[in-house]
Motif scaffolding. Structure first.
Motif, short mmCIF file in Angstrom:
data_model
loop_
_atom_site.label_atom_id
_atom_site.label_comp_id
_atom_site.label_asym_id
_atom_site.label_seq_id
_atom_site.Cartn_x
_atom_site.Cartn_y
_atom_site.Cartn_z
N UNK A 32 0.88 -1.19 0.00
CA UNK A 32 0.00 0.00 0.00
C UNK A 32 0.90 1.22 0.00
N UNK A 33 1.24 1.79 1.17
CA UNK A 33 2.17 2.92 1.18
C UNK A 33 3.62 2.47 1.05
N UNK A 35 5.84 2.07 3.34
CA UNK A 35 6.84 2.73 4.20
C UNK A 35 7.46 1.78 5.24
N UNK A 38 8.88 -1.58 2.17
CA UNK A 38 10.07 -1.36 1.35
C UNK A 38 11.36 -1.44 2.16
N UNK A 39 11.43 -0.81 3.36
CA UNK A 39 12.66 -0.98 4.16
C UNK A 39 12.93 -2.45 4.48
N UNK A 99 0.99 12.40 14.71
CA UNK A 99 2.03 13.42 14.83
C UNK A 99 3.36 12.80 15.30
N UNK A 103 8.10 10.97 9.88
CA UNK A 103 8.33 12.34 9.43
C UNK A 103 7.40 12.64 8.26
N UNK A 104 7.26 13.95 7.91
CA UNK A 104 6.26 14.31 6.90
C UNK A 104 6.34 13.49 5.61
N UNK A 105 7.53 13.28 5.08
CA UNK A 105 7.64 12.58 3.79
C UNK A 105 7.13 11.14 3.91
N UNK A 106 7.24 10.57 5.09
CA UNK A 106 6.78 9.20 5.30
C UNK A 106 5.28 9.20 5.60
N UNK A 108 3.21 11.13 4.31
CA UNK A 108 2.52 11.36 3.05
C UNK A 108 2.24 10.06 2.29
N UNK A 109 2.95 9.00 2.61
CA UNK A 109 2.80 7.73 1.89
C UNK A 109 2.19 6.63 2.76
N UNK A 190 11.91 12.57 18.33
CA UNK A 190 10.57 12.67 17.77
C UNK A 190 10.54 11.99 16.40
#
Lengths: 293, 161
Positions: A32-33, A35, A38-39, A99, A103-106, A108-109, A190
């Motif tokens: 799906x995303x 995140x 893939x790692x 929150x 992080x934001x880039x992660x 987003x997916x 964080x």
């Protein structure tokens, strides 16, 4: 490192995705995303023969309110949870938790369905759905079924999902009158995975809990709904009662040890979070002081 | 089974059609196939942020994405943001504040910072640090980087951009 070779199929519908999963069984992984997937593949912890990409299935995305249930599609991204007015109104716990997710880039997916199906015991959303008493909606080639969040997580990266099933949505009871939430985690930084975390939902009336669900995470092989919370329901919470609940919690936990924390440290931090949570939800800061055993 | 798959996408506004192996991640595709080497590959598991690009306007990790997943999408790399002049002021601030250091993390830092400035007009230093917290600088030049982003935000606010 690079992922090992695999075949790729872009699902055109949920039915098509289920056909592909039925065809390939546990040799397939749902993408799906990606995140977490893939790692894991880049580190060669996983090498599926085929990825079934459900990323384009718009039918699985979105947040809707049906009566007193909030339905969150499996492909709803973390950033959507963060921005959604429905989530803010009815299930703020999810927004507070997201929150802390990477992080934001992660964000987003990453998707809610992916996070729950991946079932990392240190991740935030599994504990949230347990605390929220959510239902996980699953579809398989033989039909659909609904699984209580408390029954869904079975171990480290293990869930009640069968290889030919797809997590399609999460149903969350909407927050009623007097519902409050608490989310806090200890992490080295964080956005990192939690060393210990707590996601809680409570109903407070006249200074007492009429309901309290405590979802601890990173203290075991799956999110833990703390039985110790029972002591605090329909009772006047005194420092002595809270100390008793904290001791009961410590006995209930069986945390693991890793390079970040010993089991004893995780127990201690869980007790600190319990105190902070109770103090914050009851708006009685004095209860948060000290951690007696 | 593992045969190349056709993919069509826009990269910095230019239509690209290619056949790629499913395992090829977007970062490698941009670097190896399209020679857009501004996108850097650091950790390859989503920790360092050196591979950050924009996908349909939102920042993503290109190392955690397969090229085939970008089917039909619009990808913007540091070359695109730089050539369009969108981040010229941010780049100038990085130079002025000595925020470049070795430069390996810089493209990811610039794209991530620009993302923040698009969403929040004048973020405080805490917000800047939090937004950039997924991007590693191996030279530990964070102070100067936060200075540069903060200075750009203030300049843009004064100009009313």
């Amino acid at each position: 490192m690079k992922a090992a070779a695999f075949a790729y199929a872009r699902a055109t519908s949920v039915v098509n995705a289920l056909e592909l999963l039925a065809m390939h069984g546990d040799k397939a992984k749902v993408l799906s995303g990606g995140q977490s997937l893939m790692p894991a593949m880049n580190l060669r912890l996983l090498s599926p023969d085929i990825l079934v990409d459900i990323g384009g299935l718009a039918e699985l995305r979105g947040i809707t309110v049906r009566g007193d249930v909030l339905v969150v599609g499996a492909l709803t991204r973390h950033v959507d949870l963060l921005r959604s007015p429905e989530i803010a109104l009815h299930a703020r716990l999810l927004r507070d938790a997201v929150a802390h997710v990477a992080h934001p880039a992660i964000r987003n997916r990453g998707t809610i369905g992916g996070s729950l199906a991946h079932a990392d015991p240190a991740s935030e959303l599994p504990a949230c759905v347990v605390a929220l008493d959510a239902t996980i909606v699953v579809r398989g080639s033989a039909g659909g079924r609904r699984i209580a969040a408390t029954e869904f997580f079975r171990g480290i990266y293990e869930t009640a999902l069968l290889p030919d099933e797809l997590l399609v949505a999460v149903e969350v009871p909407v927050a009623g009158q007097g519902s409050t939430f608490f989310f806090q985690e200890y992490a080295r930084r964080h956005g990192d995975y939690a060393v210990v975390g707590l996601a809680a939902r409570a109903v407070v009336a006249a200074g007492r809990f009429s309901a309290l669900r405590l979802g601890f995470f990173a203290v075991g092989d799956r999110p833990l709904l703390a039985v110790a919370a029972g002591k605090l329901i329909n009772a006047t919470v005194t420092p002595a009662l809270l100390a008793e609940a904290a001791t009961a919690l410590a006995d209930e936990l069986d945390p693991h040890e890793d390079q970040q924390a010993t089991a004893a440290m995780r127990r201690h931090l869980a007790m600190v979070l319990l105190r902070r949570c109770v103090a914050a939800l009851l708006a009685r800061p004095e209860l948060g002081m000290g951690v007696g055993k | 089974m593992n045969a190349p798959v056709p993919v069509s996408l826009l990269v910095n506004g230019e239509p690209i059609d290619a056949f790629v192996l499913p395992r090829l991640n977007l970062a490698d595709f941009l670097r190896e196939n399209l020679k857009l080497t501004g996108t850097h590959v650091g950790c390859e598991h989503g920790v360092c942020g050196a591979c950050t690009v924009r996908l349909d306007g939102e920042i993503v990790r290109s190392c955690l994405m397969l090229t085939v997943q970008a089917q039909g999408a619009s990808v913007e790399t540091i070359e695109g943001l730089s050539d369009s002049g969108e981040i010229a002021d941010l780049q100038a601030a990085f130079r002025e504040r000595n925020a470049l250091q070795c430069g390996y993390c810089t493209p990811g830092m610039l794209i991530t910072a620009q993302d923040l400035l698009k969403h929040v007009s004048v973020p405080d230093r805490r917000a800047i640090r939090e937004h950039l917290s997924g991007n590693y600088c191996r030279c530990t030049g964070y102070q100067a980087i936060v200075d540069a982003v903060e200075a750009t935000a203030k300049m843009r606010a004064e100009r009313g951009v």
